[in-house]
Design a protein around this motif. Sequence first.
Motif, PDB file in Angstrom:
ATOM      1  N   ARG A  69      11.043  48.725  -0.397  1.00  0.00           N
ATOM      2  CA  ARG A  69       9.973  47.383  -0.297  1.00  0.00           C
ATOM      3  C   ARG A  69      10.985  46.280  -0.178  1.00  0.00           C
ATOM      4  NH1 ARG A  69       5.868  46.611  -4.673  1.00  0.00           N
ATOM      5  NH2 ARG A  69       4.928  48.419  -3.500  1.00  0.00           N
ATOM      6  N   TYR A  70      11.873  46.302  -0.999  1.00  0.00           N
ATOM      7  CA  TYR A  70      12.728  44.976  -1.338  1.00  0.00           C
ATOM      8  C   TYR A  70      14.097  45.215  -0.456  1.00  0.00           C
ATOM      9  CZ  TYR A  70       9.198  43.781  -4.612  1.00  0.00           C
ATOM     10  OH  TYR A  70       7.958  43.464  -4.971  1.00  0.00           O
ATOM     11  N   LEU A  93      10.077  51.013  -4.213  1.00  0.00           N
ATOM     12  CA  LEU A  93      10.527  49.708  -4.657  1.00  0.00           C
ATOM     13  C   LEU A  93      11.849  49.636  -3.808  1.00  0.00           C
ATOM     14  CD1 LEU A  93      10.089  49.397  -8.337  1.00  0.00           C
ATOM     15  CD2 LEU A  93       8.716  48.446  -6.825  1.00  0.00           C
ATOM     16  N   THR A 139       4.271  52.972  -8.753  1.00  0.00           N
ATOM     17  CA  THR A 139       5.168  52.884  -7.647  1.00  0.00           C
ATOM     18  C   THR A 139       6.320  53.660  -8.269  1.00  0.00           C
ATOM     19  OG1 THR A 139       4.018  50.637  -7.320  1.00  0.00           O
ATOM     20  CG2 THR A 139       6.439  50.997  -6.330  1.00  0.00           C
TER      21      THR A 139
END
Length: 128
Positions: free
Chosen positions: A10-11, A7, A2
């Motif tokens: 995603r967050y 990341l 990843t």
Amino acid sequence: MTTALELDERYGRIRRGRTPWIIGIGIVTAAIIVFGWMTFTQSMNSVDADDLGYEVVDEHSVTVRFQITGGQGKDVACAIQALDAEFGVVGWKVLEIPAAGEHSQQLTVTVPTVAEATTGLVNTCWVA
């Protein structure tokens, strides 16, 4: 594997560039310019008055001597008042002063009163 970008997506983290800093600096600069201009125009229209003395002529008038500074080249108006022993206003006069080329002027004005005055002074002056 990843990546950091995956990341972040995603967050919900957002990578910010320089744009917010440039906008912030622009807003601060504009505010400083506006404040400076307001200060400059206010100082150009200010008139200071200094009392030089007074003389109670009789129970119906008082003569006030004063000096104005500022308002060069502009019409100026001053509110002159006469006070009694209890600091009550017993006379009031607005003096309109035509524009002059001098930075400072000395003036004398007689203020009519409704009772005997114990003092005479300049209340305020402004650019008319």
